[in-house]
Design a protein around this motif. Structure first.
Motif: not given
Length: 397
Positions: A53-56, A96-97, A103-106, A171-177
């Motif tokens: 569900x984190x992707x779907x 999200x990181x 539930x918060x992540x979703x 996830x945080x690193x990907x966001x900054x990039x």
């Protein structure tokens, strides 16, 4: 270029590069959680199907957003909307990181899908408006190649960073990039020359209805639904298989398997060019058969066979997707963003619905059941392609 200009060749290069990195940002953000599904099962105590569900939810919300934002882009314009979407989604990925609960992540991932809708449909419409028809197949192939590159680097980097540190750092690193990528996109992409602003709600409804009544377009929307469902299902649950005996790979090793996206990048570009010359239905059929041969390879037990199968599946998928998405822009002589949004609505619903459904097959029958499910989806794509060929193969026009 259609709009002229002092240096049309340079403008073509800038458009291609800008849309390439936009595809990179979009897919690296969407699929940054895909290699993390086993991590979520461990940290939050959910089963594999639930972890998907984190992707779907992201792709499901993205599908709805694309339909709405594609219409808004007819009023707001293309360039600024794509920039705002990349920035907003990158910031949500950062949030999200640090999500404290499942539930918060979703919720955050769902919001990220809604925000990202400003990129895919608008990018396809921008290319269709600004690129000459005889170069559209190649340009669309390069854009899809950018999505492949983003999907690959995102997954590989996320896997390595998770193994070295944690999924939150990854996830945080990907966001900054991707925030930096958004700035580069804004600097590179020329302003639209052929965009015509329209705002009437009735226009949008008529445009969507007209595309759904068109003879070939609904078949292309269905192809996007089924081929994406098969592709995402394989990548969703391959990690669970490879973490378990007898392979017992770690996250970095599993992430390296996503380097197969390099082959998808080349396949998408080559398929777009071939479709311009040899015919679109032929390339869709060939890509579907390639995908099915890759599915069969993954049933073999040696790790090399599994990896080779995933590479072949990736090549076949990008052959089909790049041609189908470019074909939509070709068939839609008017209201191109509406046609693109309907294609991507179907495409991402396939990712969301069929990708999660694949978890049931994994739970009930293991990898063999997953392959059977995906092979059935690809058989449906072949049937649709045959229908398109019998009806009217517009590649000759």
């Amino acid at each position: 270029m259609r709009g002229g200009g002092a240096h049309p060749a340079l403008a073509m290069v800038r458009i291609s590069l800008a849309l390439f990195i936009a595809g990179f940002a979009t897919f690296s953000l969407i699929y940054s959680t895909q290699p993390l599904l086993p991590e979520f099962t461990a940290e939050f105590g959910v089963d594999p199907a639930t972890s998907s569900l984190a992707l779907s939810l992201t792709t499901g919300c993205l599908a709805v957003s694309i339909l709405c934002v594609g219409a808004l882009s007819e009023t707001w314009g293309r360039r600024g909307l794509m920039f705002a979407s990349i920035c907003g989604a990158a910031l949500l990925n950062l949030v999200s990181s640090v999500a404290p609960t499942w539930e918060v992540l979703l919720v955050v991932r769902s919001l990220e899908g809604l925000v990202l809708g400003g990129v895919p449909a608008v990018a396809m419409a921008y290319l269709s408006e600004e690129i000459p028809p005889d170069r559209l197949g190649r340009a669309m192939g390069l854009y899809v190649g950018g999505t492949a590159f983003g999907g690959m680097i995102g997954r590989v980097a996320i896997g390595a960073l998770t193994h070295l540190s944690s999924w939150r750092t990854a996830l945080a690193t990907m966001a900054l990039v991707d925030l930096l990528v958004a700035v580069g996109f804004l600097l590179l992409l020329p302003r639209s020359r052929n965009f015509v602003r329209r705002s009437a709600l009735r226009l949008h409804l008529d445009a969507w209805g007209g595309h759904l009544r068109q003879r070939e377009l609904p078949f292309l929307f269905a192809i996007g639904f089924f081929v994406m469902g098969a592709f995402v299902t394989i990548y969703n649950y391959a990690g669970f298989r490879l973490l378990a005996p007898p392979y017992r790979l770690n996250q970095t090793q599993i992430g390296l398997i996503f380097l197969s996206y390099v082959f998808g990048m080349f396949a998408s570009s080559a398929a777009g060019a071939l479709a311009d010359r040899l015919g679109r239905t032929s390339v869709v059929v060939a890509g579907s058969l390639v995908t099915m041969s890759g599915l069969a390879l993954t049933l073999l037990h040696p790790l090399t066979s599994v990896i080779a199968g995933i590479v072949v599946i990736t090549v076949g998928f990008f052959m089909v997707h790049s041609v189908a998405s470019g074909w939509v822009g070709r068939l839609a002589s008017r209201n191109k963003s509406h046609a693109a949004s309907l294609y991507l609505l179907s495409y991402y619903f396939g990712s969301s619905i069929l990708g999660s459904l694949g978890g049931w097959f994994w739970r009930e029958g293991g990898w063999a059941a997953v392959v059977a499910f995906c092979s059935t989806l690809m058989m449906i794509v072949l049937v649709i392609a045959a229908k398109l060929r019998r009806g009217s193969d517009l590649s000759a026009s």
